[in-house]
Design a protein around this motif. Structure first.
Motif, PDB file in Angstrom:
ATOM      1  N   ALA A 156       0.829  -1.209   0.000  1.00 35.68           N
ATOM      2  CA  ALA A 156       0.000   0.000   0.000  1.00 35.68           C
ATOM      3  C   ALA A 156       0.860   1.254   0.000  1.00 35.68           C
ATOM      4  O   ALA A 156       0.548   2.234  -0.694  1.00 35.68           O
TER       5      ALA A 156
ATOM      6  N   LEU B 214      -6.568  -3.457  -5.219  1.00 34.71           N
ATOM      7  CA  LEU B 214      -5.496  -4.412  -5.503  1.00 34.71           C
ATOM      8  C   LEU B 214      -5.215  -5.309  -4.302  1.00 34.71           C
ATOM      9  O   LEU B 214      -4.858  -6.481  -4.458  1.00 34.71           O
TER      10      LEU B 214
ATOM     11  N   ALA C 239      -7.010   6.517  -7.833  1.00 33.10           N
ATOM     12  CA  ALA C 239      -5.778   5.749  -7.649  1.00 33.10           C
ATOM     13  C   ALA C 239      -5.783   5.044  -6.304  1.00 33.10           C
ATOM     14  O   ALA C 239      -5.355   3.890  -6.180  1.00 33.10           O
ATOM     15  N   ILE C 240      -6.270   5.729  -5.263  1.00 30.98           N
ATOM     16  CA  ILE C 240      -6.364   5.101  -3.950  1.00 30.98           C
ATOM     17  C   ILE C 240      -7.357   3.943  -3.983  1.00 30.98           C
ATOM     18  O   ILE C 240      -7.111   2.871  -3.432  1.00 30.98           O
TER      19      ILE C 240
ATOM     20  N   VAL D 284       1.474  -6.467 -10.577  1.00 29.01           N
ATOM     21  CA  VAL D 284       0.071  -6.789 -10.276  1.00 29.01           C
ATOM     22  C   VAL D 284      -0.116  -8.298 -10.123  1.00 29.01           C
ATOM     23  O   VAL D 284      -0.775  -8.771  -9.198  1.00 29.01           O
TER      24      VAL D 284
ATOM     25  N   THR E  12      -1.281  11.031  -5.882  1.00 24.48           N
ATOM     26  CA  THR E  12      -2.321  10.051  -5.597  1.00 24.48           C
ATOM     27  C   THR E  12      -3.688  10.711  -5.682  1.00 24.48           C
ATOM     28  O   THR E  12      -3.965  11.688  -4.994  1.00 24.48           O
TER      29      THR E  12
ATOM     30  N   LYS F  26       5.433  -0.875 -11.415  1.00 23.97           N
ATOM     31  CA  LYS F  26       4.045  -1.119 -11.032  1.00 23.97           C
ATOM     32  C   LYS F  26       3.241  -1.627 -12.227  1.00 23.97           C
ATOM     33  O   LYS F  26       2.041  -1.397 -12.336  1.00 23.97           O
TER      34      LYS F  26
ATOM     35  N   GLY G 105      -5.685   1.127  -5.833  1.00 19.29           N
ATOM     36  CA  GLY G 105      -4.647   0.513  -5.023  1.00 19.29           C
ATOM     37  C   GLY G 105      -5.218  -0.316  -3.889  1.00 19.29           C
ATOM     38  O   GLY G 105      -4.735  -1.409  -3.586  1.00 19.29           O
ATOM     39  N   SER G 106      -6.271   0.202  -3.248  1.00 19.87           N
ATOM     40  CA  SER G 106      -6.924  -0.560  -2.183  1.00 19.87           C
ATOM     41  C   SER G 106      -7.587  -1.808  -2.738  1.00 19.87           C
ATOM     42  O   SER G 106      -7.554  -2.877  -2.115  1.00 19.87           O
TER      43      SER G 106
ATOM     44  N   VAL H 135       2.230   2.159  -3.374  1.00 14.00           N
ATOM     45  CA  VAL H 135       1.217   2.625  -4.332  1.00 14.00           C
ATOM     46  C   VAL H 135       0.563   3.920  -3.872  1.00 14.00           C
ATOM     47  O   VAL H 135       0.362   4.849  -4.661  1.00 14.00           O
ATOM     48  N   LEU H 136       0.228   4.013  -2.563  1.00 15.93           N
ATOM     49  CA  LEU H 136      -0.610   5.111  -2.091  1.00 15.93           C
ATOM     50  C   LEU H 136       0.168   6.240  -1.422  1.00 15.93           C
ATOM     51  O   LEU H 136      -0.225   7.395  -1.526  1.00 15.93           O
TER      52      LEU H 136
END
Length: 451
Positions: free
Chosen positions: A40, A62, A55-56, A115, A51, A110, A59-60, A43-44
């Motif tokens: 996290a 994911l 996007a958050i 992923v 961000t 990324k 990412g969450s 990414v965040l």
């Protein structure tokens, strides 16, 4: 009542098999907290990239989507193969996969490889958690399942939060809040995964954790195995349809998770863009540490009070009351948009979330036959996470960039009120119809507990 609760807790902890199963879970979830914090953060909360709300949300998602994609296939294998073997194998495989994941984080990659590896590591966790939940009735008596679920789920959540807390300490004092720092953080996770695998291997025999009738061939053709998955999930859903008490609690929890997803994204946006004005990710992470602590305390409180309350008033009343309480508490705490009151709101929401989860898990364990229990838990995990992802993206499409929206607070509170009212009607009607409640089951024959 307090004496009875203490007796139940002592009785559960006195079972060696339960203590060892708990150790398997706790060591793995501590590692999960570290790895998912690294994921996290990269990414965040990475100062090298901007961000947005979407996007958050992505990412969450994911972090939880693998649960939903793999979940439908997990239960069938849990009901065919040794659950102990699956716990050992998935932990060791995840430990190995963390190495390329850390390399990709360190390189700032990324793309699709990142992923895929992240999906694999988090998705394999479904085998572990669903398998451990399905195994609990093999080490604990039916009448003490509420206490066992309360203890294992709570301590598991606390260990996961402890992993997040360790990550906060690392990123503030020992490693940088960048790709290299998050990569180092991820490399700590394999130690917990390997410890969990070794404990499961040494503590249980291949058949000790079920299933009771593991008859699947060792090497089924791929087409046949896929067909078994589809048919098995259909069988699990049919079985769940005949166990309406469990189905209703699962539906209430799914609705709760949608709204929980909205609140989660709003909180992340507030700490990322509203409370911090200079884009200092360290301040954001430190602020979220208080949120994590409040959430952990809420989980602990739910674990302490849920067994006593459900035995006194019944599981369905407790769930309806918890959700109704959140509908009242949210406007009182969140609408002012101050950090102290937001922390209070997180504490309250996590009491409701964990209390509901304990009742749902116990409902499935009590009502569903062991031959179907793994599949029903897989359905439960899938709805649990898909509902959360739905809430995340609904929030990403509707919330402002800084998360500050009084209107959203009242809409979410109204949603909780609707869920509480619906479940109070259908859950209560079903409990009165069958004359039973999952929190107060009559003693029934169960497999001999391990240990």
């Amino acid at each position: 009542m307090a004496t009875r609760d203490t007796h139940n807790l002592r009785s559960v902890l006195a079972v060696r098999g339960f203590r060892r199963l708990l150790g398997v879970r706790l060591s793995s979830q501590l590692a999960d907290g570290l790895f998912q914090a690294a994921l996290a953060g990269s990414v965040l909360f990475n100062p090298d990239r901007q961000t947005s709300a979407m996007a958050i949300a992505a990412g969450s998602a994911l972090l939880v989507t693998p649960y939903s994609l793999i979940g439908p296939f997990v239960g069938v294998f849990l009901d065919r193969w040794s659950r102990r073997q699956l716990v050992v194998f998935t932990n060791l495989l995840r430990a190995a996969l963390v190495l390329p994941a850390a390399a990709l984080i360190n390189g700032g990659d990324k793309g699709i490889a990142f992923v895929v590896v992240a999906f694999a590591i988090i998705g394999l966790n479904r085998f572990l958690l669903a398998g451990l939940s399905a195994a609990v009735p093999h080490v604990v008596e039916d009448r003490r399942l509420v206490t066992a679920n309360s203890l294992s789920g709570t301590l598991g959540s606390i260990c996961f939060s402890a992993g997040l807390g360790i990550a906060v300490v690392l990123v503030n004092w020992l490693v940088s809040a960048g790709d290299s720092g998050y990569a180092v953080m991820a490399l700590a996770a394999p130690f917990g995964y390997v410890a969990s695998a070794l404990l499961a291997w040494r503590s249980f025999g291949a058949g000790d954790l079920g299933p009771d009738h593991a008859t699947a061939p060792a090497r089924a053709p791929v087409r046949s195995a896929l067909g078994d998955v589809v048919r098995g999930m259909g069988d699990g859903l049919v079985h769940l349809a005949s166990r309406r008490g469990a189905a209703y609690t699962m539906a209430a929890k799914a609705g709760f998770r949608v709204l929980f997803g909205v609140l989660t994204l709003a909180m992340l946006l507030l700490y990322r863009n509203y409370f911090v004005t200079d884009d200092n990710v360290h301040d954001s992470i430190t602020g979220l540490a208080f949120v994590v602590v409040a959430g952990s305390l809420g989980v602990m409180v739910a674990a302490l009070v849920t067994p006593a309350v459900t035995r006194r008033i019944g599981g369905w009343r407790w769930v309806a009351g918890l959700i109704a309480g959140i509908a009242i508490a949210l406007p009182l705490t969140v609408s002012s948009f101050t950090q102290p009151l937001l922390v209070v709101a997180v504490f309250c929401v996590n009491i409701a979330a964990q209390g509901t989860k304990i009742v749902v898990d116990t409902s499935i364990q009590h009502e569903c036959d062991d031959a179907y229990r793994g599949r029903v838990f897989a359905v439960n995990d899938t709805t649990y996470n898909l509902s959360y992802v739905l809430g995340l993206f609904a929030a990403a499409l509707t919330l402002p960039a800084d998360g500050h929206s009084p209107t959203a607070v009242f809409v979410v509170a109204a949603g909780f009120a609707v869920i509480a009212g619906w479940y109070a009607v259908v859950g209560g009607r079903w409990a009165r119809r069958v004359g039973d409640d999952i929190a107060r089951p009559e003693p029934a024959p169960v497999p001999t507990p391990v240990g």
